[in-house]
Enzyme design. Structure first.
Site, mmCIF file in Angstrom:
data_model
loop_
_atom_site.group_PDB
_atom_site.id
_atom_site.type_symbol
_atom_site.label_atom_id
_atom_site.label_comp_id
_atom_site.label_asym_id
_atom_site.label_seq_id
_atom_site.Cartn_x
_atom_site.Cartn_y
_atom_site.Cartn_z
ATOM 1 N N ARG A 132 0.806 -1.220 0.000
ATOM 2 C CA ARG A 132 0.000 0.000 0.000
ATOM 3 C C ARG A 132 0.842 1.275 0.000
ATOM 4 O O ARG A 132 0.344 2.358 -0.266
ATOM 5 C CB ARG A 132 -0.929 0.009 1.229
ATOM 6 C CG ARG A 132 -1.973 -1.088 1.203
ATOM 7 C CD ARG A 132 -2.667 -1.225 2.546
ATOM 8 N NE ARG A 132 -3.537 -0.112 2.833
ATOM 9 C CZ ARG A 132 -4.841 -0.097 2.603
ATOM 10 N NH1 ARG A 132 -5.433 -1.130 2.040
ATOM 11 N NH2 ARG A 132 -5.568 0.952 2.927
ATOM 12 N N TRP B 114 1.637 6.291 6.053
ATOM 13 C CA TRP B 114 1.983 7.129 4.897
ATOM 14 C C TRP B 114 1.713 8.559 5.333
ATOM 15 O O TRP B 114 0.582 8.929 5.606
ATOM 16 C CB TRP B 114 1.130 6.735 3.696
ATOM 17 C CG TRP B 114 1.496 7.381 2.399
ATOM 18 C CD1 TRP B 114 2.497 7.006 1.549
ATOM 19 C CD2 TRP B 114 0.842 8.485 1.761
ATOM 20 N NE1 TRP B 114 2.501 7.808 0.430
ATOM 21 C CE2 TRP B 114 1.499 8.731 0.539
ATOM 22 C CE3 TRP B 114 -0.241 9.305 2.113
ATOM 23 C CZ2 TRP B 114 1.116 9.750 -0.327
ATOM 24 C CZ3 TRP B 114 -0.624 10.312 1.252
ATOM 25 C CH2 TRP B 114 0.062 10.523 0.040
ATOM 26 N N ASN C 186 -6.104 5.405 10.213
ATOM 27 C CA ASN C 186 -6.004 5.773 8.803
ATOM 28 C C ASN C 186 -6.985 6.909 8.538
ATOM 29 O O ASN C 186 -8.108 6.893 9.054
ATOM 30 C CB ASN C 186 -6.376 4.600 7.890
ATOM 31 C CG ASN C 186 -5.343 3.504 7.890
ATOM 32 O OD1 ASN C 186 -4.271 3.650 8.471
ATOM 33 N ND2 ASN C 186 -5.667 2.391 7.245
ATOM 34 N N GLU D 89 -1.081 6.935 -19.911
ATOM 35 C CA GLU D 89 -0.841 5.839 -18.977
ATOM 36 C C GLU D 89 0.598 5.349 -19.059
ATOM 37 O O GLU D 89 1.221 5.048 -18.035
ATOM 38 C CB GLU D 89 -1.827 4.695 -19.258
ATOM 39 C CG GLU D 89 -1.635 3.446 -18.414
ATOM 40 C CD GLU D 89 -1.783 3.670 -16.921
ATOM 41 O OE1 GLU D 89 -1.402 2.765 -16.157
ATOM 42 O OE2 GLU D 89 -2.269 4.742 -16.495
ATOM 43 N N LYS E 212 3.248 5.374 -15.887
ATOM 44 C CA LYS E 212 3.977 4.208 -15.400
ATOM 45 C C LYS E 212 5.462 4.523 -15.253
ATOM 46 O O LYS E 212 6.095 4.153 -14.261
ATOM 47 C CB LYS E 212 3.798 3.008 -16.345
ATOM 48 C CG LYS E 212 2.419 2.407 -16.338
ATOM 49 C CD LYS E 212 2.112 1.551 -15.127
ATOM 50 C CE LYS E 212 1.404 2.293 -14.028
ATOM 51 N NZ LYS E 212 0.132 2.883 -14.259
ATOM 52 N N GLU F 270 6.023 6.877 -12.247
ATOM 53 C CA GLU F 270 5.752 6.270 -10.951
ATOM 54 C C GLU F 270 6.913 5.425 -10.445
ATOM 55 O O GLU F 270 7.243 5.462 -9.252
ATOM 56 C CB GLU F 270 4.503 5.382 -11.039
ATOM 57 C CG GLU F 270 3.188 6.138 -11.100
ATOM 58 C CD GLU F 270 2.017 5.189 -11.202
ATOM 59 O OE1 GLU F 270 1.016 5.428 -10.507
ATOM 60 O OE2 GLU F 270 2.082 4.223 -11.972
ATOM 61 N N LYS G 122 -0.946 2.745 -2.589
ATOM 62 C CA LYS G 122 -1.808 1.953 -3.473
ATOM 63 C C LYS G 122 -3.249 2.442 -3.428
ATOM 64 O O LYS G 122 -3.912 2.513 -4.444
ATOM 65 C CB LYS G 122 -1.744 0.482 -3.065
ATOM 66 C CG LYS G 122 -2.518 -0.451 -4.000
ATOM 67 C CD LYS G 122 -1.911 -0.460 -5.383
ATOM 68 C CE LYS G 122 -2.708 -1.309 -6.336
ATOM 69 N NZ LYS G 122 -2.200 -1.216 -7.710
#
Length: 615
Positions: A27, A75, A101, A488, A492, A495, A610
Site C-alpha cells: 500500500r 503514509w 487511517n 498511462e 507508469k 511512478e 496503493k
C-alpha cells in the site's frame, strides 16, 4: 495508503501483526509500529521510521509476548516521516494506544482545547490528538473505553479507520470507521482486524466489512458486536466468505509483484470476461446493466469520474461510449468533480472507477452525484469495498489482488469492462449494428490470447530499456484511442523510475512540447495501423527532424516504420477500439525494465500509496 492490523485471541499477537504489516507493504508507507498488551498486562509500543524490517530490529530482544495488539504502516499526512510521528500513538498516561487511517480535519481546534487542559503533544499528527481526546473524555466522564471512543468520534470531523486498546481493558479491542475501510476477520476463539483483507488470509475466511459510522467491539471469548456511532444501537452483522487465497498474494516465482501482474494479464482478463460475452459473441451480459435497462435507455449523459490510472481508463471509456452508444460523455477527475458544482439530474449516469474501491475523492464524488439525483454505477476490483457498497449498481473487474503500487492488470481490466459496458448499452439503445457488435466481441473474446502474444516482446523491450535508462525526460504521444494510452505509459514511467515523462495527444506536440525535443529526449509514439496512422506518421517525422529518438509501437507486420523510427515494437493487430489493451503491454514492460535498470523498488515506489484514502 496506511495499513492497520489488529489481533485478539490465544496466539502470539506480535507474530500475526508483523506478518500482517508485511502483507500491507504494497500500500506504500514510510514507518511502522506495534502496540501490545504483554503477558504482564503492560501496554508497550515499538515503532520506527522505514520498513517493517526496521521495526523488527527495534523490537528484537524486547518483551513482545501477549495476545492483544494493534499495528500500523504509516503514509505521512501530518508531520514528516520519523519515529515520533509513526503509529501507534499513546495517550499522555500511557494507558491507551491507537492506530488511525485517514485525516481528522478539526484536529487543530481539538488540540488547542486539550492543551488548555494540560495535555502535551509529542508528535505533529492529528492521530495523537484523537487518542488524547479519548483519554480526556474517559477520565473526565469516568466512562468505559467504548463510551469514550464513541463520544470522541462524535466530536471529530474527517475520515478515519481506527483501532484502540487500553491497558486497563486487556480483553477488549475497539474499532470504528468512516470513509476509510476496515474489515474484521472472525476465527475460532480469535479475531483479526485490518484495513483490507490481505493480512487476514490464511487465518480465516469469515469477514465482516464495517460500514461508515459503525463501531466494532471485540471482546475475548465473546461474539463481535457492531454498534451505530450515532444511536449506540446494535447494527446488523453480515459475515461474508472471503474469496482470496494466499497464492494470489505471493510472487509466484517472479522477481517482483509488478512483473507478475504484467504477465498475469492474459489470465486476469479471462476472469474479467468470463460469462459476459454470450450467444456466440453476439451479446454482452452485465448484470449491472441488465437490471437497470431503463436507466441506461433513458440516460441523456454519462459522466465518468476517477483518479490516476483509472482516469486514463475513463478517457478510453469516453471514446468507447461515444462511438458505440452515440451519447454525450464527460470525464472528470474525481477530486475536481466534487468541488466543481456539477449540474446533474435524474437523467444522468455517473460511472465511478477505482481499483481499490476506497479512493476518497471518488467516494466523495459518488455521494455528491447521488445527492443530485444521478444514477451511480461503480467499476471496481476489490469485492466488498466501499464504492460497490455505495453505488446504485456496478461491475467488478475480477482481476484479483493488485499488490504492485503501479497499476497494470487493473488498468486493462477497467478498459475491458468499459468496452463491455459500451457495447452492452450501445446494443440496448440500438446505437450499434449487429455486425459491428459481433466483430468487436469476437476480438474481445480472444483478447487474453492476444495479450499473450503481445507479451512475447518482453526480451526485446528488456534490451531496449538499457539504452534509455539514462534519460531524464520522455515524451509519449498517441492519437484517438491511444492518447490515453500514452498518458498511462508516461505515468507508469514516472511512478516507478522517477523519470519525468509527459503524455500528449500527438497532434498537440507542435503546440509547445516540440520545443523540448532534442537528442537527449526520447519519444514513445503509439502508431498502430488504424484510422489515424497516416496522421501520426507526420508526428514521427517531426520528432526525427529535430534529432529526437523515437520508439514506435506499431502493428505486427508494419516494416515501413523501420525506415523512420529508431526502434519499433510490434503488437498484434486488433480492432481500433481495442488497441489500448494491447499497446499498454510494451509500455508497462518498458517502464518496468527502465526502473529495474536504475535500481528502483518497482513494487513500492517512493511517496506513492496503493489506495489513496485522503484528499
Amino acid at each position: 495508503m496506511c495499513g492497520i492490523v489488529g489481533y485478539i485471541g490465544s496466539n502470539r499477537a506480535y507474530d500475526i501483526l508483523i506478518q500482517g504489516l508485511k502483507r500491507l507493504e504494497y500500500r506504500g508507507y514510510d514507518s511502522a509500529g506495534v502496540a501490545l498488551v504483554d503477558c504482564d498486562g503492560k501496554l508497550k509500543i515499538h515503532k520506527s521510521q522505514g520498513k517493517v524490517s526496521n521495526l523488527e530490529s527495534i523490537a528484537s530482544g524486547a518483551n513482545v509476548e501477549g495476545h492483544l495488539g494493534i499495528a500500523h504502516t504509516r503514509w505521512a499526512t501530518h508531520g514528516e516521516p520519523n519515529d515520533i510521528n509513526a503509529h501507534p500513538h499513546m495517550s499522555q498516561s500511557g494507558m491507551i494506544a491507537l492506530v488511525h487511517n485517514g485525516t481528522i480535519e478539526n484536529y487543530a481546534v481539538l488540540k488547542k482545547v486539550l492543551m488548555e487542559h494540560g495535555y502535551e503533544f509529542k508528535s505533529e499528527t492529528d492521530t495523537e490528538v484523537l487518542v488524547q481526546l479519548i483519554e480526556y473524555i474517559k477520565l473526565t466522564s469516568s466512562c468505559t473505553l467504548l463510551e469514550a471512543v464513541r463520544e470522541a468520534l462524535l466530536q471529530v470531523d474527517g475520515a478515519y479507520a481506527i483501532a484502540v486498546v487500553e491497558q486497563n481493558e486487556p480483553d477488549t479491542l475497539i474499532v470504528a470507521r468512516k470513509s476509510s475501510p476496515l474489515v474484521i476477520g472472525v476465527g475460532e476463539d480469535e479475531t483479526f482486524i485490518a484495513s483490507d483483507a490481505t493480512p487476514i488470509v490464511g487465518y480465516t475466511d469469515q469477514v465482516i466489512y464495517l460500514k461508515d459510522n459503525e463501531i466494532g467491539v471485540i471482546r475475548r471469548g465473546e461474539p463481535v458486536q457492531v454498534l451505530s456511532l450515532f444511536n449506540n444501537e446494535p447494527s446488523t452483522i453480515n459475515i461474508q466468505k472471503l474469496k482470496l487465497s494466499l497464492a494470489q498474494l505471493e510472487k509466484g516465482g517472479y522477481d517482483t509483484f509488478m512483473l507478475k501482474e504484467i504477465f498475469e494479464q492474459p489470465s486476469t482478463l479471462r476472469d474479467c470476461l468470463r460469462g459476459r460475452i454470450v450467444d456466440n459473441c453476439r451479446r454482452v451480459t452485465l448484470s449491472g446493466v441488465d437490471l437497470n435497462q431503463e436507466r441506461f435507455k433513458s440516460a441523456e449523459r454519462i459522466t465518468l469520474v476517477a483518479c490516476g490510472t483509472s482516469w486514463h481508463a475513463a478517457l478510453i471509456g469516453k471514446r468507447l461510449i461515444q462511438d458505440f452508444c452515440k451519447m454525450p460523455v464527460e470525464v472528470e477527475y474525481a477530486s475536481e468533480f466534487r468541488y466543481g458544482n456539477p449540474v446533474l439530474n435524474e437523467k444522468d449516469i455517473v460511472i465511478s472507477i477505482s481499483q481499490s474501491g476506497e479512493t476518497a475523492d471518488t467516494l466523495a464524488a459518488i455521494e455528491l452525484a447521488k445527492a443530485k439525483g444521478a444514477f451511480v454505477y461503480g467499476i471496481c476490483n476489490v469485492v466488498g469495498a466501499s464504492i460497490p457498497r455505495t453505488t446504485d449498481s456496478g461491475t467488478y473487474i475480477h482481476v484479483g489482488p493488485e499488490i504492485g503500487v503501479a497499476s497494470t492488470k487493473a488498468f486493462t481490466g477497467q478498459v475491458t469492462v468499459l468496452t463491455l459496458l459500451a457495447l452492452s448499452v450501445g446494443h440496448l439503445r440500438g446505437a450499434i449494428d449487429d455486425a459491428t457488435l459481433h466483430e468487436v466481441l469476437s476480438a474481445l473474446d480472444k483478447i487474453p490470447e492476444t495479450i499473450e502474444e503481445a507479451l512475447k516482446v518482453d526480451t526485446e523491450v528488456k534490451k531496449l530499456s538499457r539504452i534509455f535508462s539514462y534519460a531524464h525526460n520522455f515524451l509519449y504521444l498517441g492519437r484517438g484511442y491511444n492518447y490515453p494510452t500514452a498518458l498511462e505509459g508516461a505515468l507508469k514511467l514516472k511512478e516507478i523510475s522517477y523519470i519525468h515523462a509527459e503524455g500528449y495527444p500527438a497532434a498537440e506536440m507542435k503546440h509547445g512540447p516540440i520545443a523540448l525535443i532534442d537528442h537527449d529526449m526520447p519519444s514513445v509514439i503509439i502508431a498502430p495501423s488504424d484510422s489515424l496512422y497516416d496522421k501520426i506518421i507526420s508526428n514521427v517525422q517531426q520528432v526525427k527532424s529535430r534529432g529526437g529518438a523515437v520508439v514506435a509501437i506499431v502493428s505486427k507486420g508494419n516494416k515501413a516504420m523501420n525506415d523512420i523510427a529508431d526502434f519499433c515494437i510490434e503488437i498484434p493487430e486488433v480492432p481500433e477500439c481495442l488497441t489500448p489493451l494491447v499497446a499498454s503491454i510494451p509500455l508497462q514492460l518498458l517502464a518496468y525494465y527502465i526502473a529495474v535498470n536504475k535500481g528502483k523498488d518497482v513494487d513500492q515506489p517512493r511517496n506513492l500509496a496503493k489506495s489513496v484514502t485522503v484528499e
